[in-house]
Each structure stands twice: as structure tokens, then as C-alpha cells.
Design a protein around this motif. Structure first.
Motif, PDB file in Angstrom:
ATOM      1  N   GLN A  76      12.328   7.518  -0.072  1.00  0.00           N
ATOM      2  CA  GLN A  76      12.006   8.803   0.558  1.00  0.00           C
ATOM      3  C   GLN A  76      11.143   9.701  -0.338  1.00  0.00           C
ATOM      4  OE1 GLN A  76      12.797   9.469   3.716  1.00  0.00           O
ATOM      5  NE2 GLN A  76      13.769   7.468   3.871  1.00  0.00           N
ATOM      6  N   GLU A  77      11.064   9.358  -1.618  1.00  0.00           N
ATOM      7  CA  GLU A  77      10.331  10.181  -2.580  1.00  0.00           C
ATOM      8  C   GLU A  77       8.990   9.563  -2.985  1.00  0.00           C
ATOM      9  OE1 GLU A  77      13.118  11.130  -5.799  1.00  0.00           O
ATOM     10  OE2 GLU A  77      14.703  10.893  -4.320  1.00  0.00           O
ATOM     11  N   ILE A  78       8.641   8.406  -2.398  1.00  0.00           N
ATOM     12  CA  ILE A  78       7.456   7.663  -2.837  1.00  0.00           C
ATOM     13  C   ILE A  78       6.289   7.817  -1.871  1.00  0.00           C
ATOM     14  CG2 ILE A  78       6.534   5.354  -3.303  1.00  0.00           C
ATOM     15  CD1 ILE A  78       9.275   4.557  -4.347  1.00  0.00           C
ATOM     16  N   LEU A  79       5.121   8.073  -2.450  1.00  0.00           N
ATOM     17  CA  LEU A  79       3.833   7.975  -1.767  1.00  0.00           C
ATOM     18  C   LEU A  79       3.112   6.805  -2.437  1.00  0.00           C
ATOM     19  CD1 LEU A  79       2.790  11.738  -2.002  1.00  0.00           C
ATOM     20  CD2 LEU A  79       3.798  10.592  -0.023  1.00  0.00           C
ATOM     21  N   CYS A  80       2.328   6.041  -1.678  1.00  0.00           N
ATOM     22  CA  CYS A  80       1.744   4.841  -2.266  1.00  0.00           C
ATOM     23  C   CYS A  80       0.427   4.489  -1.598  1.00  0.00           C
ATOM     24  CB  CYS A  80       2.735   3.686  -2.121  1.00  0.00           C
ATOM     25  SG  CYS A  80       2.240   2.163  -2.937  1.00  0.00           S
ATOM     26  N   VAL A  81      -0.494   3.937  -2.381  1.00  0.00           N
ATOM     27  CA  VAL A  81      -1.710   3.340  -1.840  1.00  0.00           C
ATOM     28  C   VAL A  81      -1.710   1.858  -2.213  1.00  0.00           C
ATOM     29  CG1 VAL A  81      -3.080   5.467  -1.838  1.00  0.00           C
ATOM     30  CG2 VAL A  81      -3.111   3.994  -3.863  1.00  0.00           C
ATOM     31  N   ARG A  82      -2.476   1.097  -1.445  1.00  0.00           N
ATOM     32  CA  ARG A  82      -2.525  -0.351  -1.600  1.00  0.00           C
ATOM     33  C   ARG A  82      -3.387  -0.759  -2.788  1.00  0.00           C
ATOM     34  NH1 ARG A  82      -3.968  -4.285   3.384  1.00  0.00           N
ATOM     35  NH2 ARG A  82      -3.318  -6.222   2.394  1.00  0.00           N
ATOM     36  N   GLY A  83      -2.846  -1.661  -3.597  1.00  0.00           N
ATOM     37  CA  GLY A  83      -3.624  -2.243  -4.685  1.00  0.00           C
ATOM     38  C   GLY A  83      -4.229  -3.567  -4.260  1.00  0.00           C
ATOM     39  N   ASN A  84      -5.001  -4.170  -5.132  1.00  0.00           N
ATOM     40  CA  ASN A  84      -5.605  -5.452  -4.801  1.00  0.00           C
ATOM     41  C   ASN A  84      -4.591  -6.591  -4.807  1.00  0.00           C
ATOM     42  OD1 ASN A  84      -5.908  -4.784  -7.713  1.00  0.00           O
ATOM     43  ND2 ASN A  84      -6.644  -6.879  -7.869  1.00  0.00           N
ATOM     44  N   CYS A  85      -3.386  -6.369  -5.305  1.00  0.00           N
ATOM     45  CA  CYS A  85      -2.349  -7.406  -5.298  1.00  0.00           C
ATOM     46  C   CYS A  85      -1.343  -7.234  -4.161  1.00  0.00           C
ATOM     47  CB  CYS A  85      -1.604  -7.424  -6.638  1.00  0.00           C
ATOM     48  SG  CYS A  85      -2.612  -7.975  -8.019  1.00  0.00           S
ATOM     49  N   GLU A  86      -1.448  -6.170  -3.358  1.00  0.00           N
ATOM     50  CA  GLU A  86      -0.514  -5.980  -2.246  1.00  0.00           C
ATOM     51  C   GLU A  86      -0.904  -6.880  -1.075  1.00  0.00           C
ATOM     52  OE1 GLU A  86       1.325  -3.843  -4.543  1.00  0.00           O
ATOM     53  OE2 GLU A  86      -0.420  -2.633  -4.143  1.00  0.00           O
ATOM     54  N   ALA A  87       0.121  -7.356  -0.364  1.00  0.00           N
ATOM     55  CA  ALA A  87      -0.078  -8.179   0.832  1.00  0.00           C
ATOM     56  C   ALA A  87       0.844  -7.667   1.927  1.00  0.00           C
ATOM     57  CB  ALA A  87       0.225  -9.645   0.520  1.00  0.00           C
ATOM     58  N   GLU A  88       0.592  -8.093   3.131  1.00  0.00           N
ATOM     59  CA  GLU A  88       1.423  -7.651   4.253  1.00  0.00           C
ATOM     60  C   GLU A  88       2.889  -8.006   4.052  1.00  0.00           C
ATOM     61  OE1 GLU A  88      -0.141  -8.510   8.135  1.00  0.00           O
ATOM     62  OE2 GLU A  88      -2.161  -7.988   7.485  1.00  0.00           O
ATOM     63  N   VAL A  89       3.162  -9.102   3.383  1.00  0.00           N
ATOM     64  CA  VAL A  89       4.553  -9.487   3.140  1.00  0.00           C
ATOM     65  C   VAL A  89       5.258  -8.455   2.254  1.00  0.00           C
ATOM     66  CG1 VAL A  89       4.123 -10.962   1.128  1.00  0.00           C
ATOM     67  CG2 VAL A  89       6.067 -11.437   2.643  1.00  0.00           C
ATOM     68  N   ASP A  90       4.511  -7.773   1.378  1.00  0.00           N
ATOM     69  CA  ASP A  90       5.109  -6.733   0.541  1.00  0.00           C
ATOM     70  C   ASP A  90       5.650  -5.596   1.402  1.00  0.00           C
ATOM     71  OD1 ASP A  90       4.279  -8.251  -1.609  1.00  0.00           O
ATOM     72  OD2 ASP A  90       2.529  -7.017  -2.032  1.00  0.00           O
ATOM     73  N   GLN A  91       4.904  -5.256   2.461  1.00  0.00           N
ATOM     74  CA  GLN A  91       5.355  -4.189   3.348  1.00  0.00           C
ATOM     75  C   GLN A  91       6.638  -4.571   4.067  1.00  0.00           C
ATOM     76  OE1 GLN A  91       3.825  -0.742   3.975  1.00  0.00           O
ATOM     77  NE2 GLN A  91       6.026  -0.994   4.070  1.00  0.00           N
ATOM     78  N   MET A  92       6.869  -5.861   4.260  1.00  0.00           N
ATOM     79  CA  MET A  92       8.077  -6.321   4.944  1.00  0.00           C
ATOM     80  C   MET A  92       9.343  -6.085   4.118  1.00  0.00           C
ATOM     81  SD  MET A  92       6.417  -9.834   6.436  1.00  0.00           S
ATOM     82  CE  MET A  92       7.835 -10.407   7.360  1.00  0.00           C
TER      83      MET A  92
END
Length: 186
Positions: A64-80
Motif C-alpha cells: 500500500q506504500e509502494i509506487l513503482c515503474v517497470r525496469g528492463n528486467c520486469e515481466a508480466e509474470v512479476d505482476q502476477m
């Protein structure tokens, strides 16, 4: 509002734990992550205590306290597996009349700029090197480029580090809590 800014955890449970502890000790209200959270990437060695599942658990506990942008190592599975959005290419924050364009840095960076007005801030991770530099011509600063460095895999002899933003003051700190760079917005 006090915001802690960090980047490039790369799945290190050891350094993620230290980062979360420092976040709590600093009394920050938000944690802004600049990408590369779980995976170490093919160009990096495994960081100390590479345990992405533990990183997931630690970060989800404060989602609830995190804001985040996507890095070059993030994948859709990470969002899962993460309970906060991690796939946004960028976010925009305002500090008074200054825009802060926040992105990982692998696509948008000082060599490939977004639309910026005089005095705006470009905030990136990606390079693993802390920076605070004004860019412009003829002695005039057009925009400020900032980078907090890396939580787990610092480069160019830089420390494991993070930034704090409070009252229009950016402060870079090492993981012992020592401030080593500061920039005040006028």
C-alpha cells in the motif's frame, strides 16, 4: 511528504530487507521503486542472497506504500506475484511547478529525453550509479538528471544506496544511513 526512492533490487533478499528496514527507520510515507525488482538480468552476477520469493513477501507486506515503474528486467509474470503495479513505463510527479519524470532509464534517459520544461527533473535507475547533474547549454540548466544508484548491485565503486525526498530536498544515502549527496530545489 517524505518519499524514499530506490532502484535495482534484483531479487536480493538481503538488500531488500535492509532497504525496508531503512524505509521504516527514515519514517518515509511512500517507497518509489525504479524497477528491476525480482530478476538479476543476464548482464549481472547474482546479488547476495538472491531469493526473489522473499523479496516478493517483503514488498507485498508494504504494498500500500509502494509506487513503482517497470525496469528492463520486469515481466508480466512479476505482476502476477506482486500486489502493487510494476508494469508502468513511467510516472509523473509534481514538486510545485516542476515535473519529475520517473522511469527506469533503459529507454528514456539523458540520451533519449521525454518532453521536459526548464527546471524539470528526470529520475532514472538502471545504471546502478548515483547521479545528480544539471544538463543545459551556455551555463543554463535546462533539466536535472538524478539516479539513486542501486540497492543490491552498485557500480563504479558507488555504495549500496537510496534517496530521500522531503521538503524539496533530495538526499542520497548509503546503507549505513550516511548522507553523501544532496540537492535542494529552489
Amino acid at each position: 511528504m517524505k518519499i524514499m526512492i530506490a532502484s535495482d533490487i534484483h531479487g536480493s533478499a538481503y538488500y531488500c530487507k535492509k532497504m525496508v528496514e531503512l524505509y521504516q527507520e527514515e519514517g518515509a510515507e511512500k517507497l518509489l521503486l525504479l524497477g528491476d525488482i525480482l530478476y538479476h538480468g543476464p548482464r549481472n552476477d547474482l546479488p547476495e542472497a538472491y531469493e526473489p520469493k522473499k523479496v516478493i513477501e517483503m514488498l507485498n507486506s508494504i504494498s500500500q506504500e509502494i509506487l513503482c515503474v517497470r525496469g528492463n528486467c520486469e515481466a508480466e509474470v512479476d505482476q502476477m506475484v506482486l500486489n502493487f503495479p510494476v508494469l508502468a513505463e513511467y510516472c509523473i510527479l509534481y514538486l510545485g511547478n516542476r515535473m519529475m519524470f520517473v522511469t527506469h532509464g533503459h529507454k528514456i534517459n539523458p540520451e533519449h529525453l521525454p518532453p521536459l520544461k526548464k527546471g524539470d527533473i528526470l529520475l532514472n535507475g538502471h545504471t546502478h550509479v548515483p547521479k545528480c547533474r544539471g544538463y543545459g547549454e551556455g551555463g543554463q540548466i535546462d533539466y536535472i538528471y538524478m539516479n539513486p544508484g542501486s540497492v543490491s548491485i552498485p557500480k563504479e565503486n558507488s555504495p549500496h544506496s537510496y534517496m530521500l525526498l522531503e521538503d524539496n530536498r533530495f538526499t542520497w544515502k548509503d546503507f549505513e544511513g550516511n548522507a553523501y549527496m544532496e540537492y535542494n530545489i529552489k
